[in-house]
Design a protein around this motif. Structure first.
Motif, PDB file in Angstrom:
ATOM      1  N   ALA A 158       0.820  -1.212   0.000  1.00 42.32           N
ATOM      2  CA  ALA A 158       0.000   0.000   0.000  1.00 42.32           C
ATOM      3  C   ALA A 158       0.853   1.261   0.000  1.00 42.32           C
ATOM      4  CB  ALA A 158      -0.924  -0.013   1.216  1.00 42.32           C
ATOM      5  N   LYS A 159       1.931   1.257   0.772  1.00 45.12           N
ATOM      6  CA  LYS A 159       2.812   2.422   0.818  1.00 45.12           C
ATOM      7  C   LYS A 159       3.420   2.691  -0.548  1.00 45.12           C
ATOM      8  CE  LYS A 159       5.615   3.653   3.850  1.00 45.12           C
ATOM      9  NZ  LYS A 159       6.742   3.765   4.784  1.00 45.12           N
ATOM     10  N   LEU A 160       3.856   1.613  -1.226  1.00 40.59           N
ATOM     11  CA  LEU A 160       4.452   1.784  -2.552  1.00 40.59           C
ATOM     12  C   LEU A 160       3.440   2.340  -3.544  1.00 40.59           C
ATOM     13  CD1 LEU A 160       6.544  -1.520  -2.736  1.00 40.59           C
ATOM     14  CD2 LEU A 160       7.418   0.791  -2.432  1.00 40.59           C
ATOM     15  N   LEU A 161       2.218   1.793  -3.503  1.00 36.38           N
ATOM     16  CA  LEU A 161       1.204   2.258  -4.430  1.00 36.38           C
ATOM     17  C   LEU A 161       0.798   3.699  -4.144  1.00 36.38           C
ATOM     18  CD1 LEU A 161      -1.039  -0.932  -4.667  1.00 36.38           C
ATOM     19  CD2 LEU A 161       0.483  -0.024  -6.427  1.00 36.38           C
ATOM     20  N   ILE A 162       0.653   4.019  -2.845  1.00 32.46           N
ATOM     21  CA  ILE A 162       0.270   5.389  -2.489  1.00 32.46           C
ATOM     22  C   ILE A 162       1.347   6.370  -2.909  1.00 32.46           C
ATOM     23  CG2 ILE A 162      -0.177   6.944  -0.547  1.00 32.46           C
ATOM     24  CD1 ILE A 162      -1.562   4.610   0.842  1.00 32.46           C
ATOM     25  N   SER A 163       2.611   5.987  -2.697  1.00 33.35           N
ATOM     26  CA  SER A 163       3.696   6.868  -3.118  1.00 33.35           C
ATOM     27  C   SER A 163       3.687   7.069  -4.623  1.00 33.35           C
ATOM     28  CB  SER A 163       5.030   6.284  -2.669  1.00 33.35           C
ATOM     29  OG  SER A 163       6.104   7.072  -3.136  1.00 33.35           O
ATOM     30  N   THR A 164       3.395   5.969  -5.362  1.00 36.98           N
ATOM     31  CA  THR A 164       3.340   6.075  -6.824  1.00 36.98           C
ATOM     32  C   THR A 164       2.197   6.971  -7.255  1.00 36.98           C
ATOM     33  OG1 THR A 164       4.245   3.842  -6.975  1.00 36.98           O
ATOM     34  CG2 THR A 164       3.194   4.737  -8.945  1.00 36.98           C
ATOM     35  N   ILE A 165       1.015   6.774  -6.624  1.00 33.85           N
ATOM     36  CA  ILE A 165      -0.154   7.595  -6.960  1.00 33.85           C
ATOM     37  C   ILE A 165       0.100   9.052  -6.606  1.00 33.85           C
ATOM     38  CG2 ILE A 165      -2.591   7.992  -6.438  1.00 33.85           C
ATOM     39  CD1 ILE A 165      -2.842   4.980  -5.962  1.00 33.85           C
ATOM     40  N   THR A 201      -0.141  12.070  -9.263  1.00 38.54           N
ATOM     41  CA  THR A 201      -1.265  13.025  -9.188  1.00 38.54           C
ATOM     42  C   THR A 201      -0.806  14.411  -8.769  1.00 38.54           C
ATOM     43  OG1 THR A 201      -1.690  12.331  -6.905  1.00 38.54           O
ATOM     44  CG2 THR A 201      -2.919  11.211  -8.658  1.00 38.54           C
ATOM     45  N   GLN A 202       0.505  14.693  -8.995  1.00 38.00           N
ATOM     46  CA  GLN A 202       0.987  16.031  -8.656  1.00 38.00           C
ATOM     47  C   GLN A 202       0.174  17.072  -9.425  1.00 38.00           C
ATOM     48  OE1 GLN A 202       3.124  17.273  -6.600  1.00 38.00           O
ATOM     49  NE2 GLN A 202       4.165  15.441  -5.797  1.00 38.00           N
ATOM     50  N   GLY A 203      -0.419  18.026  -8.691  1.00 35.84           N
ATOM     51  CA  GLY A 203      -1.196  19.091  -9.306  1.00 35.84           C
ATOM     52  C   GLY A 203      -2.638  18.732  -9.546  1.00 35.84           C
ATOM     53  N   ALA A 204      -3.030  17.464  -9.351  1.00 38.23           N
ATOM     54  CA  ALA A 204      -4.426  17.056  -9.565  1.00 38.23           C
ATOM     55  C   ALA A 204      -5.244  17.382  -8.326  1.00 38.23           C
ATOM     56  CB  ALA A 204      -4.499  15.567  -9.879  1.00 38.23           C
TER      57      ALA A 204
END
Length: 752
Positions: free
Chosen positions: A394-401, A405-408
């Motif tokens: 979950a941490k890896l996926l959240i970090s990727t997301i 999503t920078q600026g979203a």
């Protein structure tokens, strides 16, 4: 021919004899000589010698006269000094009287005529002892004289006190002053003796008065009798206890009359006490007599009789009425208490049996609780891998997301989601740590020699970005000092203290971490300018799920300090806190220093990496959990890497064979299912490629055996959930140099 030490008369006689011999020789030579010149020369020489001898004779005569004058002057001075002495003085040379003063001669008038120069010292002692003016001495004079003769020159004075008629006292002192001389001094001590005697008499009178006062104020009655049974002395208490009239108890009263009066008013327990004759006989044979009587006035008296040295005896009466009544009352109370205790004993026996039944139930419950705790510990230890795997994914996926999503518009929600997962991760780690520390065998702790400077620097690097984000200044003063502790849990303890200090320090505040030596110990301290802790809360903040009253809601669950306390308690460290509200706090851990030679300082992994740069690497990820593998691949691809995913060693080797070249780096989980491990996968790839492929082992197992295994194979070890802020710099650091062949040896620069 002439001895200068001879008396002058002897020298003059010898000189005259020499002159006569020289004149005869000259005449003889004159008769026999034929030369007139030789005769004249001899005469001249003889005249010169005669003149020289005449001058010597005159000088000797003058010196003799001076010696006689000086001797007479010295004798007069000595006579004057002796006459001025307060005591008697006599000097005996070779045991004969040489000189004495007038007091010595006239001390005993009847023998003064015998005291003349030349008197033997023994004769003087005999004459002194035979004098009618001498009353006596406190010792033997001849014994003192013999001791002086045996003593060394200058030894201690031997003194004897002599008493003379007229109440006079003299101290006779004998001392050896040289090999031939003995001095006798007579000192008048009459005034001192009379003064001592007067003081002694006054003291005796005062003691008699004191004893009389004590005698009259004694709590017991006392009366003394002479050998004929007549009263000599008594106190008023004796009269009061027996109720005797004044006319009956007086000095000289007979014991028979007193006993007769007592018999009419009291009852003796010992019937023989009525018989005075039996009483006296018992005293003469046994020296004591004892009886008890009950008086008509209600008193119970103990009577003791003892024989006195002069043949009389003393009777001592003691009022034991209160003691007897108390004893009777105690006997009644003892009987009552015995009955109560018998009844209480029966109740206690019933309670004991009930307690035994309860204790048996408690024992069973305790065993069940211990079994439950042990089961819980084993469950958490076994499930830690499964619990941390989804958190890691979950941490890896959240970090990727988050990066995607920078600026979203959803970026703030992703940040909150990441913060929630971070809190969940911290809570899970805390629960696992407490579970391990509460295990019965404390197997989670592995003591080792730990460098505090390295741990402090690691905590500083981990928390620097957090402190900067909160606007708090974080400073660390490191020291290369070693202690004996568990490196993992000591690091966790320091980290918890620093995290708390940053969390509870407002923006613009400061946190300082340092250590100082105190004797054989070292004290690590964490200072902050935060909100502080009240004295009431300081006693309970080390308990689990406990927070101070001034802590904002949502700032933690209160497990960090509990882990610190457990770690320090198990390792023998001392943790303490000093704080003042609205001023700040200081937490301290006191540990024992160990003497360890510091090894060469290894190159550190940089904590900052250029996250905007593209990671142009081929990364082989070996992970048996599909969710974690997927999340890790996505994160690495987001960083710009080319990623190959594998779930086992065989699959990883297949990817390497297909590429035909080794990967730039490997990321492998330790547990890959059944007997397969990440160590096997990394070593297999290195063996296949013949190159020392850089690798990082990522695992949920926090045991020290993995750290040792990683060090042996030159593989850094990171724990799950992996810290991405630490993973990327580590990858860049491991891949910065060209890959080494397997045959080349080197040291691994790993860092957890």
């Amino acid at each position: 021919m002439i001895n200068p030490s001879d008396p002058p008369e002897e020298q003059i006689r010898k000189q005259a004899k020499i002159i006569d011999a020289l004149i005869r020789r000259m005449n003889h030579q004159h008769e026999l000589g034929n030369s007139a010149y030789a005769t004249f020369q001899s005469a001249v020489s003889m005249q010169a010698k005669m003149m020289e001898q005449s001058r010597d004779l005159e000088r000797t005569t003058s010196e003799l006269a001076n010696v006689r004058i000086e001797r007479e002057r010295t004798r007069k001075n000595l006579t004057s000094a002796l006459a001025a002495m307060e005591g008697g003085f006599a000097l005996f040379n070779r045991c004969r009287l040489e000189v004495s003063n007038e007091l010595f001669q006239m001390l005993l008038p009847d023998i003064s005529a015998r005291i003349q120069p030349g008197l033997e010292i023994d004769e003087y002692i005999e004459a002194m002892l035979s004098s009618e003016d001498l009353v006596g001495t406190d010792g033997r004079l001849f014994g003192a004289l013999a001791q002086v003769r045996r003593s060394a020159v200058g030894a201690a004075v031997n003194a004897v006190v002599a008493e003379l008629i007229g109440d006079r006292f003299f101290q006779v002192n004998l001392q050896r002053t040289s090999e031939d001389n003995i001095v006798i001094l007579l000192t008048d001590i009459s005034r001192i003796v009379r003064q001592n005697r007067s003081e002694k008499e006054n003291l005796i009178d005062r003691q008699a008065t004191y004893l009389q006062a004590v005698f009259q104020n004694m709590t017991s009655g006392v009366c003394t009798f002479d050998s004929d049974g007549r009263v000599k002395m008594y106190n008023q208490r004796f009269r009061q206890l027996l109720g005797l009239p004044y006319t009956l108890l007086q000095t000289g009263s007979e014991l028979e009359l007193i006993v007769r009066h007592v018999r009419s008013h009291a009852v003796f327990e010992d019937e023989d006490a009525f018989d005075v004759g039996f009483w006296m006989e018992r005293l003469q044979k046994q020296g004591r007599f004892r009886s008890r009587l009950r008086h008509a006035n209600g008193r119970i008296l103990d009577m003791h009789s003892h024989v006195l040295p002069d043949g009389g005896f003393v009777v001592d009466l003691g009022d034991v009425s209160a003691e007897i009544r108390t004893a009777e009352m105690l006997e009644n109370r003892v009987a009552e208490r015995t009955a109560e205790l018998t009844e209480a004993n029966a109740r206690l026996r019933e309670q004991y049996e009930e307690k035994a039944r309860v204790e048996e139930k408690l024992r069973v419950a305790k065993e069940a609780a211990e079994a439950a705790v042990s089961s819980k510990t084993r469950f958490l230890a076994a499930a830690s891998h499964d619990l941390l795997q989804p958190i890691n994914a979950a941490k890896l996926l959240i970090s990727t997301i988050k990066e995607a999503t920078q600026g979203a518009t959803v970026h703030p929600m992703v940040e909150r989601l990441q913060s929630s997962f971070t809190s969940t991760e911290q809570l899970l780690h805390a629960l696992l740590d407490i579970s391990r520390l509460d295990s019965a065998d404390s197997s989670a702790l592995q003591p080792a020699n730990v460098c505090l400077g390295t741990l402090m620097q690691g905590v500083y690097e981990d928390q620097l970005r957090v402190a900067e984000k909160r606007g708090v200044r974080l400073d660390v003063v490191t020291a290369m000092v070693f202690v004996r502790s568990d490196p993992v849990y000591l690091l966790r303890s320091i980290q918890n203290l620093v995290v708390n200090a940053i969390q509870y320090t407002p923006s613009g505040g400061r946190v300082l971490v340092g250590c100082r030596r105190k004797g054989d110990d070292v004290v690590l301290e964490v200072w902050d300018t935060g909100i502080g802790i009240t004295l009431k809360d300081q006693s309970k903040i080390f308990e689990e799920f406990t927070r101070a009253g001034n802590v904002p809601i949502g700032s933690g669950v209160g497990l960090g300090l509990s882990i610190v306390e457990r770690t320090c308690r198990h390792m023998g460290h001392t943790v303490s806190v000093k704080s003042k509200p609205n001023v700040g706090s200081v937490f301290s851990i006191r540990m024992q220093r160990v003497a360890v030679q510091p090894e060469a300082i290894e190159e550190r992994v940089p904590i900052n990496a250029n996250e905007s740069s593209t990671m142009d690497l081929i990364v082989l990820v070996v992970e048996d959990d599909p969710a974690v593998l997927f999340a890790m691949i996505k994160k690495l691809e987001q960083w710009g890497a080319s990623v190959l995913g594998a779930s086992s060693t065989e699959e990883a080797l297949g990817h390497v064979r297909d590429m035909g070249i080794p990967p730039d780096i490997m990321l492998a989980d330790y547990q890959l299912g059944k007997t397969d491990t990440g160590i096997n996968a990394i070593n297999a790839v290195r063996t296949l490629t013949g190159m020392h492929v850089p690798a990082v082992m990522i695992t949920a197992d926090r045991g020290d055996h993995l750290l040792k295994m990683g060090a042996e194979h030159r593989i850094p070890v990171l724990t799950k959930p992996v810290r991405l802020r630490k993973l990327r710099p580590l990858i860049e650091w491991l891949t910065r140099d060209p890959m080494e062949p397997l045959t080349r040896s080197g040291t691994d620069q790993s860092r957890q």
